[in-house]
Design an enzyme around this catalytic site. Sequence first.
Site, PDB file in Angstrom:
ATOM      1  N   ARG A 162     -56.537  -2.514  42.520  1.00  0.00           N
ATOM      2  CA  ARG A 162     -56.942  -1.113  42.521  1.00  0.00           C
ATOM      3  C   ARG A 162     -57.001  -0.637  43.965  1.00  0.00           C
ATOM      4  NH1 ARG A 162     -55.766  -0.688  37.930  1.00  0.00           N
ATOM      5  NH2 ARG A 162     -57.086  -0.183  36.153  1.00  0.00           N
TER       6      ARG A 162
ATOM      7  N   HIS B  73     -48.001   2.839  41.209  1.00  0.00           N
ATOM      8  CA  HIS B  73     -48.884   2.152  40.252  1.00  0.00           C
ATOM      9  C   HIS B  73     -48.133   1.856  38.947  1.00  0.00           C
ATOM     10  CE1 HIS B  73     -53.253   1.681  38.579  1.00  0.00           C
ATOM     11  NE2 HIS B  73     -52.428   0.785  38.079  1.00  0.00           N
TER      12      HIS B  73
ATOM     13  N   GLU C 215     -55.093   8.190  43.584  1.00  0.00           N
ATOM     14  CA  GLU C 215     -53.800   8.344  42.894  1.00  0.00           C
ATOM     15  C   GLU C 215     -53.733   9.655  42.129  1.00  0.00           C
ATOM     16  OE1 GLU C 215     -53.230   4.860  40.497  1.00  0.00           O
ATOM     17  OE2 GLU C 215     -53.392   3.533  42.226  1.00  0.00           O
TER      18      GLU C 215
HETATM   19  C1  DGY Z   1     -54.235  -1.894  34.368  1.00  0.00           C
HETATM   20  O1  DGY Z   1     -53.900  -2.368  33.283  1.00  0.00           O
HETATM   21  O2  DGY Z   1     -55.382  -1.996  34.806  1.00  0.00           O
HETATM   22  C2  DGY Z   1     -53.172  -1.183  35.107  1.00  0.00           C
HETATM   23  O3  DGY Z   1     -53.436  -1.117  36.454  1.00  0.00           O
HETATM   24  C3  DGY Z   1     -52.974   0.192  34.533  1.00  0.00           C
HETATM   25  O4  DGY Z   1     -53.981   0.996  34.960  1.00  0.00           O
END
Ligand code: DGY
Length: 316
Positions: free
Chosen positions: A235, A282, A264
């Site tokens: 993240r 992402h 984002e």
């Molecule tokens: C997750 O599965 O956490 C991916 O990053 C999609 O947000």
Amino acid sequence: MSESRAEVVRVSAFPPFTTAKLESLFTVHDYHSAADKTAFFRGPAAAARAVVATAPDSVNSALMHSLPGLEIVSCFAVGVDFVDLATARQRGVVVTNTPEVLTDCVADLGMGLLLAISRRIVEGDGYVRAGRWPREGDIHLSSALRGKTVGIVGFGRIGKQLARRAEAFGMRIAYHGRSEQPDVDATYCASPAELAAAADYLVLCCPGGAETRHMIDRSVLDALGPRGFLVNVARGSVVDTDSLIAALADSAIAGAALDVFEDEPNVPAPLLGFDNVIVQPHHASGTLETRTAMGELMIENLVRHFAGEPVLTPVD
Ligand code: DGY
């Protein structure tokens, strides 16, 4: 007489095949594209018993409190840092996620980014396209992977799959997580800075949220050092972006490959000015196969919940 369909609030955009299946099974209220987000909850959506969402769209306390009959938040993601879990717990709302089905693809992109930043793959592509090869000759030498150490922050399912891929490239594995794990063939480091000091590549695979916010700060980047690369498929919040930009500007690290960002889909302009930074939108889980499986699992959790059966993948 047909049974009435459960009402579901869709907070995020999903692939069309997931949305189509969702709409075939439930009455879906589209918060994602609602022009007036406040009026939305005064309309028929107020009757919803479920929310479906993915990062980075917040399922916060206010949203949950707008739905008095809310029973379940079914996430299209493994990381659920965009859901206010404390409010969910307090309200007795079930939260589910989509683990396992995305593990390989996220690890694949993590390894791909590590390889790409180390071997200047994106930079090389730009070099050829810009006509620089005939004019300037060979591109700068890149860094080999064999014999180097990858330091993995977050040694769960994704971190372990990343490790398997890195081993196939002849790399050594070290990791940091909440605690040392028994029976793993990798070196444990008690802090992110200790791991960074031991690593040539620091790869982030940990959950987001308050516990890991800005865990990768300037001191960790300095420990990684001028020959070390940062890769983030976790993240954006895990990295202090200002410190990362400063470290890149100071050549305190060798480069960074980032699939995730703090705000984002906005990416800070300074990051885009570095040749030794790769940015991605992402999409570590973004293959047709994996996104299909994530949608199926998100919907199956709803179906089971409304059938009075245990959900498949509850978040503790
Ligand atoms: C997750 O599965 O956490 C991916 O990053 C999609 O947000």
